[in-house]
Design an enzyme around this catalytic site. Structure first.
Site, PDB file in Angstrom:
ATOM      1  N   ASP A   1       0.856  -1.189   0.000  1.00 38.26           N
ATOM      2  CA  ASP A   1       0.000   0.000   0.000  1.00 38.26           C
ATOM      3  C   ASP A   1       0.890   1.235   0.000  1.00 38.26           C
ATOM      4  OD1 ASP A   1      -2.431  -1.419   0.123  1.00 38.26           O
ATOM      5  OD2 ASP A   1      -2.224  -1.653   2.289  1.00 38.26           O
TER       6      ASP A   1
ATOM      7  N   ASP B   1      -7.060  -1.385  -4.539  1.00 38.02           N
ATOM      8  CA  ASP B   1      -8.118  -1.027  -3.584  1.00 38.02           C
ATOM      9  C   ASP B   1      -9.054   0.023  -4.179  1.00 38.02           C
ATOM     10  OD1 ASP B   1      -6.991  -2.712  -1.682  1.00 38.02           O
ATOM     11  OD2 ASP B   1      -5.730  -1.126  -0.866  1.00 38.02           O
TER      12      ASP B   1
END
Length: 210
Positions: free
Chosen positions: A151, A185
């Protein structure tokens, strides 16, 4: 929308997702951040669980973290086949374009994170205090199905103490938006938002025969 066009969009999303992850993984040390704007940073973290780092073992204490991680990854792999079939069926049946696009985003995002979970453990060494190497001679940081999701997108739009008069949270330091996420995401979230906002267009009711 045809299956061919859907596949092209999926490939584009996957390329953007994986290129961004590989770049960050090989150019950032874990925990390093680079400010882009006051409200946006490239902030490298790794997530080996579900959303916001949640793990199955957090709910099932009898299951070890490694077993929970493998179960989660295998579940994701099974789920992607289900989403893939949904996409195939939607294109074959010429369902509304908005529905197909939503499935495309969800499928591409899910597949992007599955690649991390399945392969990154053997593709890279760890990023603790060092830049990771792709396919290191000494081997990866973990085994197959135990990779961590990369991330890097962080939007701290607001940081400060909440007013004292607020119940429960008054006076506490608050950050909005706290989660760190990635392109995959974003794709998944976009797909679900499309299904919610354009629900009637995505799932039109069939006219009753008179």
């Amino acid at each position: 929308m045809s299956l061919k066009k859907s596949s092209i969009i999926i490939i584009i999303i996957l390329l953007i997702d994986q290129i961004s992850k590989i770049y960050v993984k090989t150019h950032f040390v874990l925990g390093e951040d680079v400010p882009v704007f006051n409200w946006f940073k490239i902030y490298f973290i790794e997530n080996d669980g579900m959303a916001w780092g949640t793990k199955i073992s957090d709910f099932l204490s009898i299951m070890s973290d490694r077993t929970a991680k493998k179960v989660l990854t295998l579940f994701r792999v099974v789920a992607i086949f289900g989403i893939g079939y949904w996409l195939y069926s939607a294109t074959k049946n010429k369902n509304p374009k908005i529905l197909i696009m939503a499935i495309v985003f969800i499928f591409a995002g899910a597949l992007g994170n599955i690649i991390d979970s399945v392969f990154y453990g053997i593709w890279f060494n760890d990023s603790h205090g060092q830049l990771a190497t792709f396919l290191p001679e000494t081997g990866g940081y973990d085994t197959l199905f135990h990779g961590k999701v990369v991330d890097m997108l962080y939007f701290p739009l607001y940081k400060g103490y909440l007013p004292e008069w607020l119940p429960f949270f008054g006076g506490k330091f608050f950050t909005f938006f706290e989660p760190v996420f990635n392109i995959a995401d974003m794709a998944i979230s976009t797909g679900f938002i499309m299904l919610i906002v354009f629900n009637k267009r995505a799932f039109p009711k069939k006219e009753e025969s008179r």
